[in-house]
Write a protein that holds these residues in place. Structure first.
Motif, PDB file in Angstrom:
ATOM      1  N   SER A  23      21.402  16.540  -8.846  1.00  0.00           N
ATOM      2  CA  SER A  23      21.065  15.594  -7.781  1.00  0.00           C
ATOM      3  C   SER A  23      19.722  14.970  -8.119  1.00  0.00           C
ATOM      4  CB  SER A  23      20.966  16.324  -6.437  1.00  0.00           C
ATOM      5  OG  SER A  23      19.818  17.162  -6.418  1.00  0.00           O
ATOM      6  N   LEU A  24      19.396  13.898  -7.433  1.00  0.00           N
ATOM      7  CA  LEU A  24      18.105  13.254  -7.631  1.00  0.00           C
ATOM      8  C   LEU A  24      16.978  14.248  -7.362  1.00  0.00           C
ATOM      9  CD1 LEU A  24      16.970  10.436  -8.323  1.00  0.00           C
ATOM     10  CD2 LEU A  24      16.809  10.017  -5.884  1.00  0.00           C
ATOM     11  N   ARG A  25      17.113  15.013  -6.316  1.00  0.00           N
ATOM     12  CA  ARG A  25      16.094  16.004  -5.947  1.00  0.00           C
ATOM     13  C   ARG A  25      15.967  17.093  -7.021  1.00  0.00           C
ATOM     14  NH1 ARG A  25      13.695  16.496  -1.384  1.00  0.00           N
ATOM     15  NH2 ARG A  25      15.271  15.370  -0.222  1.00  0.00           N
ATOM     16  N   GLN A  26      17.088  17.562  -7.551  1.00  0.00           N
ATOM     17  CA  GLN A  26      17.052  18.599  -8.591  1.00  0.00           C
ATOM     18  C   GLN A  26      16.349  18.097  -9.851  1.00  0.00           C
ATOM     19  OE1 GLN A  26      21.310  19.232  -8.669  1.00  0.00           O
ATOM     20  NE2 GLN A  26      21.085  21.319  -7.850  1.00  0.00           N
ATOM     21  N   LEU A  27      16.661  16.861 -10.253  1.00  0.00           N
ATOM     22  CA  LEU A  27      16.020  16.303 -11.437  1.00  0.00           C
ATOM     23  C   LEU A  27      14.532  16.088 -11.189  1.00  0.00           C
ATOM     24  CD1 LEU A  27      16.027  15.232 -14.297  1.00  0.00           C
ATOM     25  CD2 LEU A  27      16.785  13.008 -13.404  1.00  0.00           C
ATOM     26  N   ALA A  28      14.199  15.593 -10.021  1.00  0.00           N
ATOM     27  CA  ALA A  28      12.783  15.379  -9.693  1.00  0.00           C
ATOM     28  C   ALA A  28      12.013  16.696  -9.761  1.00  0.00           C
ATOM     29  CB  ALA A  28      12.651  14.743  -8.314  1.00  0.00           C
ATOM     30  N   ASP A  29      12.591  17.756  -9.210  1.00  0.00           N
ATOM     31  CA  ASP A  29      11.947  19.080  -9.259  1.00  0.00           C
ATOM     32  C   ASP A  29      11.806  19.573 -10.695  1.00  0.00           C
ATOM     33  OD1 ASP A  29      11.698  19.150  -6.498  1.00  0.00           O
ATOM     34  OD2 ASP A  29      13.463  20.437  -6.190  1.00  0.00           O
ATOM     35  N   ALA A  30      12.877  19.427 -11.483  1.00  0.00           N
ATOM     36  CA  ALA A  30      12.861  19.911 -12.864  1.00  0.00           C
ATOM     37  C   ALA A  30      11.865  19.129 -13.722  1.00  0.00           C
ATOM     38  CB  ALA A  30      14.261  19.819 -13.476  1.00  0.00           C
ATOM     39  N   GLY A  32       9.176  17.566 -12.491  1.00  0.00           N
ATOM     40  CA  GLY A  32       7.836  17.625 -11.924  1.00  0.00           C
ATOM     41  C   GLY A  32       7.341  16.296 -11.385  1.00  0.00           C
ATOM     42  N   VAL A  33       8.265  15.473 -10.907  1.00  0.00           N
ATOM     43  CA  VAL A  33       7.896  14.194 -10.278  1.00  0.00           C
ATOM     44  C   VAL A  33       8.469  14.179  -8.871  1.00  0.00           C
ATOM     45  CG1 VAL A  33       7.812  12.948 -12.477  1.00  0.00           C
ATOM     46  CG2 VAL A  33       9.919  12.943 -11.172  1.00  0.00           C
ATOM     47  N   SER A  34       7.965  13.278  -8.049  1.00  0.00           N
ATOM     48  CA  SER A  34       8.450  13.241  -6.667  1.00  0.00           C
ATOM     49  C   SER A  34       9.834  12.602  -6.603  1.00  0.00           C
ATOM     50  CB  SER A  34       7.475  12.475  -5.773  1.00  0.00           C
ATOM     51  OG  SER A  34       7.577  11.083  -6.001  1.00  0.00           O
ATOM     52  N   ASN A  35      10.590  13.032  -5.633  1.00  0.00           N
ATOM     53  CA  ASN A  35      11.931  12.505  -5.401  1.00  0.00           C
ATOM     54  C   ASN A  35      11.895  10.988  -5.161  1.00  0.00           C
ATOM     55  OD1 ASN A  35      14.732  12.678  -4.963  1.00  0.00           O
ATOM     56  ND2 ASN A  35      14.422  12.940  -2.760  1.00  0.00           N
ATOM     57  N   PRO A  36      11.012  10.472  -4.267  1.00  0.00           N
ATOM     58  CA  PRO A  36      10.973   9.021  -4.050  1.00  0.00           C
ATOM     59  C   PRO A  36      10.602   8.232  -5.314  1.00  0.00           C
ATOM     60  CG  PRO A  36       9.789  10.161  -2.303  1.00  0.00           C
ATOM     61  CD  PRO A  36      10.127  11.182  -3.339  1.00  0.00           C
ATOM     62  N   TYR A  37       9.682   8.792  -6.105  1.00  0.00           N
ATOM     63  CA  TYR A  37       9.267   8.107  -7.339  1.00  0.00           C
ATOM     64  C   TYR A  37      10.434   8.013  -8.316  1.00  0.00           C
ATOM     65  CZ  TYR A  37       6.516   6.992 -11.516  1.00  0.00           C
ATOM     66  OH  TYR A  37       6.023   6.399 -12.642  1.00  0.00           O
ATOM     67  N   LEU A  38      11.166   9.102  -8.490  1.00  0.00           N
ATOM     68  CA  LEU A  38      12.319   9.092  -9.387  1.00  0.00           C
ATOM     69  C   LEU A  38      13.379   8.113  -8.885  1.00  0.00           C
ATOM     70  CD1 LEU A  38      13.587  10.196 -11.950  1.00  0.00           C
ATOM     71  CD2 LEU A  38      14.495  12.094 -10.606  1.00  0.00           C
ATOM     72  N   SER A  39      13.576   8.079  -7.597  1.00  0.00           N
ATOM     73  CA  SER A  39      14.528   7.132  -7.002  1.00  0.00           C
ATOM     74  C   SER A  39      14.120   5.687  -7.307  1.00  0.00           C
ATOM     75  CB  SER A  39      14.608   7.345  -5.487  1.00  0.00           C
ATOM     76  OG  SER A  39      15.411   6.354  -4.903  1.00  0.00           O
ATOM     77  N   GLN A  40      12.827   5.400  -7.211  1.00  0.00           N
ATOM     78  CA  GLN A  40      12.343   4.041  -7.507  1.00  0.00           C
ATOM     79  C   GLN A  40      12.530   3.704  -8.984  1.00  0.00           C
ATOM     80  OE1 GLN A  40       8.334   4.277  -6.035  1.00  0.00           O
ATOM     81  NE2 GLN A  40       8.924   3.631  -3.967  1.00  0.00           N
ATOM     82  N   ILE A  41      12.359   4.684  -9.859  1.00  0.00           N
ATOM     83  CA  ILE A  41      12.594   4.458 -11.292  1.00  0.00           C
ATOM     84  C   ILE A  41      14.064   4.124 -11.518  1.00  0.00           C
ATOM     85  CG2 ILE A  41      12.641   5.531 -13.586  1.00  0.00           C
ATOM     86  CD1 ILE A  41      10.223   7.248 -12.663  1.00  0.00           C
ATOM     87  N   GLU A  42      14.950   4.900 -10.913  1.00  0.00           N
ATOM     88  CA  GLU A  42      16.393   4.668 -11.088  1.00  0.00           C
ATOM     89  C   GLU A  42      16.812   3.302 -10.557  1.00  0.00           C
ATOM     90  OE1 GLU A  42      19.093   7.654  -9.734  1.00  0.00           O
ATOM     91  OE2 GLU A  42      18.507   9.077 -11.295  1.00  0.00           O
ATOM     92  N   ARG A  43      16.135   2.832  -9.515  1.00  0.00           N
ATOM     93  CA  ARG A  43      16.480   1.521  -8.938  1.00  0.00           C
ATOM     94  C   ARG A  43      15.746   0.374  -9.623  1.00  0.00           C
ATOM     95  NH1 ARG A  43      14.960   1.691  -3.240  1.00  0.00           N
ATOM     96  NH2 ARG A  43      13.674   3.478  -3.796  1.00  0.00           N
ATOM     97  N   GLY A  44      14.927   0.681 -10.629  1.00  0.00           N
ATOM     98  CA  GLY A  44      14.219  -0.360 -11.373  1.00  0.00           C
ATOM     99  C   GLY A  44      13.001  -0.905 -10.654  1.00  0.00           C
ATOM    100  N   LEU A  45      12.489  -0.173  -9.667  1.00  0.00           N
ATOM    101  CA  LEU A  45      11.333  -0.639  -8.902  1.00  0.00           C
ATOM    102  C   LEU A  45      10.008  -0.156  -9.474  1.00  0.00           C
ATOM    103  CD1 LEU A  45      12.758  -0.059  -5.305  1.00  0.00           C
ATOM    104  CD2 LEU A  45      12.764  -2.170  -6.659  1.00  0.00           C
ATOM    105  N   ARG A  46      10.051   0.866 -10.292  1.00  0.00           N
ATOM    106  CA  ARG A  46       8.848   1.416 -10.928  1.00  0.00           C
ATOM    107  C   ARG A  46       9.078   1.543 -12.420  1.00  0.00           C
ATOM    108  NH1 ARG A  46       4.206   2.456  -7.643  1.00  0.00           N
ATOM    109  NH2 ARG A  46       5.031   2.689  -5.555  1.00  0.00           N
ATOM    110  N   LYS A  47       8.017   1.305 -13.177  1.00  0.00           N
ATOM    111  CA  LYS A  47       8.062   1.524 -14.618  1.00  0.00           C
ATOM    112  C   LYS A  47       7.270   2.795 -14.897  1.00  0.00           C
ATOM    113  CE  LYS A  47       7.280  -0.469 -19.123  1.00  0.00           C
ATOM    114  NZ  LYS A  47       6.902  -1.658 -19.887  1.00  0.00           N
ATOM    115  N   PRO A  48       7.953   3.853 -15.312  1.00  0.00           N
ATOM    116  CA  PRO A  48       7.278   5.136 -15.526  1.00  0.00           C
ATOM    117  C   PRO A  48       6.448   5.143 -16.811  1.00  0.00           C
ATOM    118  CG  PRO A  48       9.556   5.300 -16.176  1.00  0.00           C
ATOM    119  CD  PRO A  48       9.381   3.924 -15.581  1.00  0.00           C
ATOM    120  N   SER A  49       5.472   6.018 -16.833  1.00  0.00           N
ATOM    121  CA  SER A  49       4.654   6.206 -18.038  1.00  0.00           C
ATOM    122  C   SER A  49       5.470   6.970 -19.072  1.00  0.00           C
ATOM    123  CB  SER A  49       3.395   6.993 -17.694  1.00  0.00           C
ATOM    124  OG  SER A  49       3.735   8.330 -17.346  1.00  0.00           O
ATOM    125  N   ALA A  50       4.975   6.978 -20.303  1.00  0.00           N
ATOM    126  CA  ALA A  50       5.623   7.739 -21.376  1.00  0.00           C
ATOM    127  C   ALA A  50       5.634   9.222 -21.021  1.00  0.00           C
ATOM    128  CB  ALA A  50       4.897   7.505 -22.695  1.00  0.00           C
TER     129      ALA A  50
END
Length: 153
Positions: A23-30, A32-50
């Motif tokens: 799940s999004l929450r499981q991946l975020a936990d694994a 070490g990033v926040s659930n909302p941040y990972l969701s924004q990355i998946e939706r193309g709203l945030r560009k994550p760092s390397a």
């Protein structure tokens, strides 16, 4: 919020997450990033760092370099070169000297084909005009064969 141009990174991450049955929450936990941040990355709203991409790749057990390419951090040729080098360095069936020789040959071939390898700061080519810091593939093979023939070296 407008979608950023990060290729199809978000879509790819979602596919990989679903394939890993997380799940999004499981991946975020694994990762070490926040659930909302990972969701924004998946939706193309945030560009994550390397660094974040590396954490996500580790959690998904996929290549970080693949994510770097998808995010536009690394180009495809660089990724292929890094992966080739990583495979050579990780091979337990050859020793360190053989790995170094193989990497020198690889660099030589890339140079012959018009690709200039990245240097690690130990390149001495600038010290002698016209000198090639890495010997040609034939030179490396001959030197290595001579070393193997001479038990005192």
């Amino acid at each position: 919020m407008a979608s950023l141009n990060v290729g199809n990174l978000g879509e790819y991450l979602r596919e990989q997450r679903n394939a890993a049955q997380l799940s999004l929450r499981q991946l975020a936990d694994a990762a070490g990033v926040s659930n909302p941040y990972l969701s924004q990355i998946e939706r193309g709203l945030r560009k994550p760092s390397a660094e974040v991409l590396q954490q996500v790749a580790k959690a998904l057990r996929i290549s970080a370099e693949t994510l770097y390419v998808r995010a536009g951090i690394l180009d495809e040729r660089e990724r292929e070169e890094l992966e080739t080098r990583a495979v050579i360095l990780a091979d337990p069936s050859i020793n360190e000297r053989q790995k170094n020789v193989l990497l020198q040959i690889y660099d030589s071939f890339r140079r012959e084909n018009g690709f200039v390898p990245e240097t690690d700061g130990t390149d001495k080519a600038d010290e002698t005009p016209g000198a090639d810091a890495t010997p040609g593939a034939d030179d490396v093979l001959k030197a290595d064969a001579a070393k193997d023939d001479n038990p005192h070296s």
